[in-house]
Design an enzyme around this catalytic site. Structure first.
Site, PDB file in Angstrom:
ATOM      1  N   CYS A   1      -8.938  11.702   9.139  1.00 57.03           N
ATOM      2  CA  CYS A   1      -7.473  11.671   9.109  1.00 57.03           C
ATOM      3  C   CYS A   1      -7.006  10.240   9.376  1.00 57.03           C
ATOM      4  O   CYS A   1      -7.115   9.743  10.500  1.00 57.03           O
ATOM      5  CB  CYS A   1      -6.912  12.642  10.152  1.00 57.03           C
ATOM      6  SG  CYS A   1      -5.118  12.575  10.305  1.00 57.03           S
TER       7      CYS A   1
ATOM      8  N   HIS B   1      -7.412  13.710   5.245  1.00 56.50           N
ATOM      9  CA  HIS B   1      -5.970  13.769   5.477  1.00 56.50           C
ATOM     10  C   HIS B   1      -5.465  12.349   5.298  1.00 56.50           C
ATOM     11  O   HIS B   1      -5.806  11.470   6.095  1.00 56.50           O
ATOM     12  CB  HIS B   1      -5.666  14.174   6.930  1.00 56.50           C
ATOM     13  CG  HIS B   1      -5.885  15.627   7.215  1.00 56.50           C
ATOM     14  ND1 HIS B   1      -5.602  16.172   8.448  1.00 56.50           N
ATOM     15  CD2 HIS B   1      -6.325  16.634   6.436  1.00 56.50           C
ATOM     16  CE1 HIS B   1      -5.876  17.470   8.414  1.00 56.50           C
ATOM     17  NE2 HIS B   1      -6.318  17.772   7.213  1.00 56.50           N
TER      18      HIS B   1
ATOM     19  N   HIS C   1     -11.384  17.702  13.218  1.00 53.46           N
ATOM     20  CA  HIS C   1     -10.216  16.804  13.096  1.00 53.46           C
ATOM     21  C   HIS C   1     -10.135  15.916  14.343  1.00 53.46           C
ATOM     22  O   HIS C   1     -10.407  16.377  15.447  1.00 53.46           O
ATOM     23  CB  HIS C   1      -8.951  17.676  12.986  1.00 53.46           C
ATOM     24  CG  HIS C   1      -7.708  16.925  12.650  1.00 53.46           C
ATOM     25  ND1 HIS C   1      -7.012  16.187  13.584  1.00 53.46           N
ATOM     26  CD2 HIS C   1      -7.045  16.795  11.481  1.00 53.46           C
ATOM     27  CE1 HIS C   1      -5.961  15.637  12.988  1.00 53.46           C
ATOM     28  NE2 HIS C   1      -5.954  15.976  11.719  1.00 53.46           N
TER      29      HIS C   1
ATOM     30  N   ASP D   1      -1.165  13.975   3.826  1.00 50.35           N
ATOM     31  CA  ASP D   1      -0.857  14.524   5.142  1.00 50.35           C
ATOM     32  C   ASP D   1       0.555  14.108   5.516  1.00 50.35           C
ATOM     33  O   ASP D   1       0.916  12.936   5.394  1.00 50.35           O
ATOM     34  CB  ASP D   1      -1.865  13.991   6.164  1.00 50.35           C
ATOM     35  CG  ASP D   1      -1.869  14.828   7.432  1.00 50.35           C
ATOM     36  OD1 ASP D   1      -1.325  15.941   7.408  1.00 50.35           O
ATOM     37  OD2 ASP D   1      -2.423  14.362   8.444  1.00 50.35           O
ATOM     38  N   HIS D   2       1.311  15.070   5.938  1.00 52.44           N
ATOM     39  CA  HIS D   2       2.697  14.847   6.341  1.00 52.44           C
ATOM     40  C   HIS D   2       3.469  14.121   5.238  1.00 52.44           C
ATOM     41  O   HIS D   2       2.926  13.762   4.199  1.00 52.44           O
ATOM     42  CB  HIS D   2       2.783  14.066   7.658  1.00 52.44           C
ATOM     43  CG  HIS D   2       2.117  14.777   8.792  1.00 52.44           C
ATOM     44  ND1 HIS D   2       2.148  14.311  10.087  1.00 52.44           N
ATOM     45  CD2 HIS D   2       1.407  15.919   8.843  1.00 52.44           C
ATOM     46  CE1 HIS D   2       1.477  15.135  10.865  1.00 52.44           C
ATOM     47  NE2 HIS D   2       1.009  16.116  10.138  1.00 52.44           N
TER      48      HIS D   2
ATOM     49  N   TYR E   1       5.892  18.604   7.172  1.00 54.36           N
ATOM     50  CA  TYR E   1       5.413  19.180   5.913  1.00 54.36           C
ATOM     51  C   TYR E   1       6.537  19.502   4.923  1.00 54.36           C
ATOM     52  O   TYR E   1       6.628  20.604   4.397  1.00 54.36           O
ATOM     53  CB  TYR E   1       4.568  20.432   6.195  1.00 54.36           C
ATOM     54  CG  TYR E   1       3.265  20.072   6.872  1.00 54.36           C
ATOM     55  CD1 TYR E   1       2.133  19.757   6.125  1.00 54.36           C
ATOM     56  CD2 TYR E   1       3.169  20.011   8.261  1.00 54.36           C
ATOM     57  CE1 TYR E   1       0.941  19.402   6.741  1.00 54.36           C
ATOM     58  CE2 TYR E   1       1.986  19.646   8.887  1.00 54.36           C
ATOM     59  CZ  TYR E   1       0.877  19.340   8.114  1.00 54.36           C
ATOM     60  OH  TYR E   1      -0.300  18.974   8.724  1.00 54.36           O
TER      61      TYR E   1
END
Ligand code: DNO
Length: 405
Positions: free
Chosen positions: A277, A304, A239, A360-361, A377
Site C-alpha cells: 500500500c 493499493h 496490509h 486506493d481512496h 471511497y
C-alpha cells in the site's frame, strides 16, 4: 496489473454498474456484515459472488470477485486470549470456503484495535476537492485531552504537545466531538455508538503486550494458517499499519520494510505475502517505496495505489491524501517496478504474474461531494485515480526507456 475496485457490498452507494463505467476489470470485497471471528459460509460467499457477477436482471456484469479485503483477524488471535484457537480454526474454515469458491487472494491486517486512523475525513483542498488527513496535532488533542490516556504525554514530541495545548484551547466541545468521531471511524466495525470508554477498554487489553510479543503471536498465527493456504492454493497478504507509526501506546509491527522482512522470512512461502500500500507505507519518509518492490516483489499479491503528502519527514508527521500522481511517492517509478516484477513472473511461468491493483481512496470531487460513500471511497475521485494509474501503465508499456531492461 489487474485493475480492481473495492466494493463494500449492497450497502455501498457506489454500485456495481457505477464501477463498470470506471472500466474496472475485477472486484475487491468482503463480507463486512459477518462479525469478526465468525465463519464465512459457502452460501454467503456465493451470494456476494452473484451480487458482483450479475446485474439485477440476471445478465452478466463481466466481472467477478477477485480479492478478499479483509478476512479480519480477531483481537483474541492478536492477543492470544480467550477462544483464539477456535478463532484460528474458524479462520481456516473460512479460507477453505473461499478457496472452494475460486478466490485466491486474501488481504488482512495485524493492527491491534485500530484499522486506519485519520483526524479529518473531508479536509478542503485549494481546488475545492476534499480529502482525508491525519493531523498529528489534532491527533494529540484527541489522545491528550479527549481520551486523556495515561502516558500520552510521553508519546509526542514537545513541539506537538505545545501546539496541541494551544489549539485545544480554541476548540469548542462540538469540534472536539467531531474529531473523536473521525478518529473512531477507523476502528473496525465502529459506529458512532463506540464510546470513549470502549476505546479505553480495548487499549487496556494491550497493556503488557510488547512489540516482540505481538510479533510472536503473529508468527504463531501464520504458522497455523500459511500451510493451510498453501494446500488450498491461496495467497495471504498482510496490509501495512495505517499510518505506519505507533499510536495510542499500541504495539504496531507492520510499518516498515524491515517489519515485513521479519514476517516474510519467518515463514518463507508464496502463501505468506504482502499487500503493498503506497499510501500507508508512504506516510513515513524512511520507506523506500520502489525499492520495496525490487526486494520483496515476488511476495506482493495485492497493490493499493494512492499518494500522501507529508508535512515533514519527521516520524509521525501529519499528512493528507493527495491526488494519485502527486505527493510523496513517485507513482511512475512504483508502477515501473511493478511491471518489471510482472515481467519476471511471466518469464518464470508464474500463474499469478498479473497483480491485482486497486486505486486506493480518492479525493471527493464534483458530484462525490453531495453523494455519501465510505470515507475515502468516492465514485469519481477513485475513477480519476484509476484513470491516471491506468494511463501510466499504458504509457510505460509503450516506452523503451530502459525501464524494463
Ligand atoms: C482503508 C483500507 C484498510 C484495509 C485493511 C486491510 O481504506 O486500506 O481498511 O482494508 O486494513 O486489512
Amino acid at each position: 496489473m489487474k485493475q480492481t475496485w473495492r466494493w463494500f457490498g449492497p450497502k455501498d452507494l457506489v454500485s456495481v454498474p457505477d464501477m463498470l463505467q470506471a472500466g474496472v476489470q475485477g472486484v475487491v470485497s468482503a463480507l463486512h456484515h459477518v462479525p469478526t471471528g465468525d465463519i464465512w459460509t459457502p452460501e454467503e460467499i456465493a451470494q456476494r459472488q452473484r451480487e458482483i457477477a450479475k446485474h439485477a436482471d440476471g445478465t452478466s456484469t463481466g466481472i467477478a470477485w477477485d480479492v478478499v479485503e479483509s478476512l479480519p483477524v480477531s483481537e483474541d488471535i492478536k492477543k492470544q486470549t480467550g477462544d483464539y484457537k477456535t478463532h484460528i480454526a474458524d479462520y481456516k474454515t473460512s479460507m477453505k470456503h473461499l478457496a472452494d469458491a475460486g478466490l485466491q487472494v486474501i488481504c488482512y491486517n495485524f493492527m491491534p484495535v485500530l484499522d486506519w486512523t485519520r483526524t479529518n475525513l473531508a479536509w478542503p483542498r485549494p481546488d475545492g476537492a476534499t480529502c482525508m488527513r491525519f493531523d498529528n496535532v489534532d491527533f494529540a488533542i484527541f489522545d491528550l485531552f479527549v481520551l486523556k490516556r495515561d502516558g500520552a504525554q510521553n508519546d509526542f514530541p514537545a513541539h506537538v504537545i505545545e501546539a496541541a495545548t494551544e489549539r485545544n484551547a480554541s476548540l469548542t466541545d462540538a469540534q472536539r466531538d467531531a474529531l473523536a468521531r473521525n478518529v473512531i471511524c477507523g476502528l473496525p466495525g465502529a459506529t458512532e455508538s463506540f464510546s470513549l470508554d470502549q476505546v479505553r477498554e480495548h487499549l487496556a487489553q494491550y497493556d503488557g503486550i510488547s512489540k516482540d510479543r505481538l510479533r510472536q503471536n503473529f508468527i504463531d498465527f501464520l504458522t497455523e494458517v500459511v500451510p493451510t493456504a498453501e494446500d488450498l492454493g491461496l495467497r495471504l497478504c498482510c496490509h501495512p499499519d495505517d499510518p505506519p507509526f505507533d499510536l495510542l501506546g499500541l504495539p504496531r509491527i507492520m510499518s516498515t520494510e524491515s517489519d515485513y522482512k521479519i514476517i516474510l522470512d519467518a515463514i518463507d512461502s508464496q502463501a505468506n505475502g504482502m499487500t503493498y500500500c503506497t499510501g500507508s507505507l508512504g506516510a513515513r519518509a524512511d520507506n523506500d517505496l520502489p525499492g520495496i518492490i525490487e526486494r520483496m516483489g515476488d511476495k506482493i499479491h495485492f497493490l493499493h495505489l494512492r499518494n500522501v503528502t507529508r508535512d515533514s519527514d519527521e516520524l509521525g508527521a501529519s499528512f493528507f491524501e493527495d491526488r494519485h500522481l502527486e505527493g510523496s511517492t513517485d507513482m511512475v517509478k512504483v508502477i515501473a517496478a511493478v511491471l518489471k516484477e510482472e515481467a519476471k513472473r511471466k518469464a518464470a511461468g508464474r500463474a499469478d504474474w498479473q497483480i491485482p491493483m486497486r486505486p486506493d481512496h480518492g479525493q471527493d470531487i464534483l458530484f462525490d461531494q453531495g453523494r455519501p460513500a465510505q470515507p475515502g471511497y468516492p465514485a469519481i475521485g477513485r475513477l480519476k485515480g484509476l484513470a491516471e494509474l491506468r494511463g501510466i501503465e499504458a504509457a510505460l508499456a509503450h516506452t523503451d526507456h530502459g525501464l524494463f531492461a
